[in-house]
Scaffold this active site. Structure first.
Site, PDB file in Angstrom:
ATOM      1  N   LYS A 191       5.406 -15.739 -29.320  1.00 36.70           N
ATOM      2  CA  LYS A 191       6.034 -17.060 -29.261  1.00 36.70           C
ATOM      3  C   LYS A 191       5.042 -18.108 -28.773  1.00 36.70           C
ATOM      4  CE  LYS A 191      10.945 -16.194 -29.164  1.00 36.70           C
ATOM      5  NZ  LYS A 191      12.213 -16.417 -28.495  1.00 36.70           N
ATOM      6  N   LYS A 230      15.364 -15.593 -37.139  1.00 34.59           N
ATOM      7  CA  LYS A 230      16.105 -16.829 -37.380  1.00 34.59           C
ATOM      8  C   LYS A 230      15.232 -18.059 -37.185  1.00 34.59           C
ATOM      9  CE  LYS A 230      18.938 -15.883 -33.284  1.00 34.59           C
ATOM     10  NZ  LYS A 230      18.099 -15.682 -32.121  1.00 34.59           N
ATOM     11  N   LYS A 254       9.068  -8.980 -38.802  1.00 37.46           N
ATOM     12  CA  LYS A 254      10.507  -8.896 -38.486  1.00 37.46           C
ATOM     13  C   LYS A 254      11.256 -10.089 -39.087  1.00 37.46           C
ATOM     14  CE  LYS A 254      12.144 -10.552 -34.696  1.00 37.46           C
ATOM     15  NZ  LYS A 254      12.694 -10.984 -33.402  1.00 37.46           N
TER      16      LYS A 254
HETATM   17  P1  TYM Z   1      17.704 -12.646 -30.214  1.00 37.79           P
HETATM   18  O1  TYM Z   1      18.592 -13.825 -30.122  1.00 37.79           O
HETATM   19  O2  TYM Z   1      16.317 -12.832 -30.719  1.00 37.79           O
HETATM   20  O3  TYM Z   1      18.370 -11.525 -31.098  1.00 37.79           O
HETATM   21  C1  TYM Z   1      19.672 -11.025 -30.815  1.00 37.79           C
HETATM   22  C2  TYM Z   1      19.765  -9.554 -31.134  1.00 37.79           C
HETATM   23  O4  TYM Z   1      19.438  -9.327 -32.500  1.00 37.79           O
HETATM   24  C3  TYM Z   1      18.421  -8.321 -32.589  1.00 37.79           C
HETATM   25  N1  TYM Z   1      17.548  -8.659 -33.724  1.00 37.79           N
HETATM   26  C4  TYM Z   1      17.255  -7.811 -34.707  1.00 37.79           C
HETATM   27  N2  TYM Z   1      17.638  -6.557 -34.950  1.00 37.79           N
HETATM   28  C5  TYM Z   1      17.161  -5.976 -36.080  1.00 37.79           C
HETATM   29  N3  TYM Z   1      16.338  -6.599 -36.945  1.00 37.79           N
HETATM   30  C6  TYM Z   1      15.929  -7.870 -36.742  1.00 37.79           C
HETATM   31  N4  TYM Z   1      15.129  -8.478 -37.612  1.00 37.79           N
HETATM   32  C7  TYM Z   1      16.399  -8.531 -35.576  1.00 37.79           C
HETATM   33  N5  TYM Z   1      16.206  -9.788 -35.082  1.00 37.79           N
HETATM   34  C8  TYM Z   1      16.907  -9.824 -33.931  1.00 37.79           C
HETATM   35  C9  TYM Z   1      17.673  -8.412 -31.267  1.00 37.79           C
HETATM   36  O5  TYM Z   1      16.985  -7.211 -30.975  1.00 37.79           O
HETATM   37  C10 TYM Z   1      18.792  -8.708 -30.311  1.00 37.79           C
HETATM   38  O6  TYM Z   1      19.423  -7.509 -29.929  1.00 37.79           O
HETATM   39  N6  TYM Z   1      16.200 -11.820 -25.569  1.00 37.79           N
HETATM   40  C11 TYM Z   1      17.282 -11.582 -26.468  1.00 37.79           C
HETATM   41  C12 TYM Z   1      18.596 -12.182 -26.028  1.00 37.79           C
HETATM   42  C13 TYM Z   1      19.004 -11.760 -24.640  1.00 37.79           C
HETATM   43  C14 TYM Z   1      19.516 -10.492 -24.284  1.00 37.79           C
HETATM   44  C15 TYM Z   1      19.783 -10.577 -22.890  1.00 37.79           C
HETATM   45  C16 TYM Z   1      19.774  -9.327 -25.004  1.00 37.79           C
HETATM   46  C17 TYM Z   1      18.967 -12.528 -23.521  1.00 37.79           C
HETATM   47  N7  TYM Z   1      19.427 -11.810 -22.465  1.00 37.79           N
HETATM   48  C18 TYM Z   1      20.289  -9.501 -22.194  1.00 37.79           C
HETATM   49  C19 TYM Z   1      20.292  -8.238 -24.290  1.00 37.79           C
HETATM   50  C20 TYM Z   1      20.535  -8.335 -22.908  1.00 37.79           C
HETATM   51  C21 TYM Z   1      16.918 -12.242 -27.802  1.00 37.79           C
HETATM   52  O7  TYM Z   1      16.080 -13.085 -27.881  1.00 37.79           O
HETATM   53  O8  TYM Z   1      17.684 -11.883 -28.817  1.00 37.79           O
END
Ligand code: TYM
Length: 346
Positions: free
Chosen positions: A129, A214, A211
């Site tokens: 990032k 979004k 990957k």
């Molecule tokens: P974020 O918002 O990037 O993504 C949310 C969830 O989606 C999963 N994900 C994917 N899984 C499979 N293939 C992909 N291409 C893909 N892109 C995203 C992510 O692994 C995630 O599970 N840091 C986290 C948000 C967060 C969080 C937490 C998660 C904040 N606090 C506490 C669990 C527990 C994040 O940026 O997710």
């Protein structure tokens, strides 16, 4: 880190024992993709009966990258609506918005003081990032994992269902919790990552070595949960594959492997079954079929989403209820932590 594989039929929690606690979240930082759906939200819906689940819209995390305020506000409602539209029942799960529960920021700060500069520097998401946002490498981006650890540890979560890209953040959360427990005695439950069997890493359709994200500037790389049917089908038709013509799961066929994974997640078919189904048919047919099952799978989600977005008062009521419940639980852990470190309570 020990990971538990998850089936679509989640194991039932043992009788008489309190249900295990699950925490997870999604950032309202862009259009949610089928990566978020398959890697996270879709699996959450299989857990809601057997576990005590909290799912958060992590808007504090979202501002580590610059957001347009009106978009962030709208996406906060949208993300909550998507949770419900995908099948999360607000009566069975605690659904809430992170900024409504100040204990997250409070514990986040405290954990910053128990997290080493060196360990945060090793986070691959920080490296990625900061390369992407070179003009805004802010301190929040750096300490992002400690806030995420606070999210999880506040609720004494047993399990954290996430996609593969978040595994490193779960590891550091465990390290921070272990360090704190080592100094002050048992305070935090050490959580486990909880990964689905399939869909844990959905790749970009435009570059299947990356990957699906979004925040991708190329919108052909991702399929949003809310993309209209024709857009979904067009994006799959354009998906990058290879110069071979056979639908087969094999090393070096990243594009086809990714499409097979997506098809498998939406149909429940194994790779062998998919290979047989498309035996003697070209990539064109296959891509069309993937586009159609994805569009069909998302149709009911989109319909429910559109209904929910017409009723902001209902969504706000869910946010309010979720925040009250989460706040009460989070405060319990926070006061324990404050007592342990020596803060005076009045
Ligand atoms: P974020 O918002 O990037 O993504 C949310 C969830 O989606 C999963 N994900 C994917 N899984 C499979 N293939 C992909 N291409 C893909 N892109 C995203 C992510 O692994 C995630 O599970 N840091 C986290 C948000 C967060 C969080 C937490 C998660 C904040 N606090 C506490 C669990 C527990 C994040 O940026 O997710």
């Amino acid at each position: 880190m020990e990971n538990i594989e998850m089936n679509s039929n989640a194991p039932a929690a043992a009788k008489e024992e309190p249900k295990k606690v699950i925490f997870s979240g999604v950032q309202p930082s862009g259009l949610l993709t089928i990566g978020n759906y398959l890697g996270a939200i879709k699996n959450w819906t299989t857990l809601q009966d057997a576990y005590d689940c909290l799912y958060c819209v992590v808007n504090l995390h979202a501002i580590t990258v610059r957001q347009i305020p009106a978009d962030l506000r709208r996406r906060t409602y949208e993300t909550l609506a998507i949770y419900i539209a995908c099948g999360l029942d607000p009566d069975k799960n605690t659904l809430f918005v992170q900024s409504h529960v100040p204990a997250h920021a409070e514990l986040g700060w405290l954990l910053d003081c128990y997290t080493m500069f060196g360990e945060l520097s090793r986070m691959t998401q920080f490296k990625d990032k900061s390369a992407k946002n070179a003009d805004n490498v802010n301190a929040g981006l750096f300490t992002y994992p400690t806030l995420m650890a606070a999210d999880i540890l506040l609720y004494q979560a047993d399990l954290v269902p996430v996609g593969q890209d978040q595994q490193q953040h779960i590891e550091i959360c465990r390290d921070i919790a272990g360090r704190f427990n080592g100094i002050y005695g048992n305070t935090f439950k050490i959580p486990e990552g909880f990964m689905p069997k399939t869909g844990t890493k959905i790749m970009s359709l435009a570059d299947p070595t990356k990957k699906m994200s979004k925040s991708d500037s190329n919108e052909n790389g991702y399929v949003a949960i809310l993309d209209p049917r024709d857009v979904i089908i067009r994006k799959f038709k354009r998906a990058v594959t290879d110069s071979d013509t056979v639908v087969r799961y094999a090393e070096g066929k990243d594009g086809v492997n990714n499409l097979m994974n997506i098809y498998s997640c939406f149909t429940g078919k194994t790779h062998e079954e998919i290979e047989r189904e498309f035996d003697g048919r070209g990539y064109g047919d296959f891509k069309m079929a993937v586009g159609e099952v994805v569009a069909d799978g998302l149709t009911p989600v989109q319909a429910r989403f559109n209904e929910l977005m017409k009723d902001k008062a209902y969504l706000e009521e869910i946010m309010r209820r979720g925040a009250e419940n989460a706040q009460r639980r989070a405060r319990r852990t926070l006061s324990k932590v404050y007592r342990k470190v020596g803060f005076v309570e009045i």
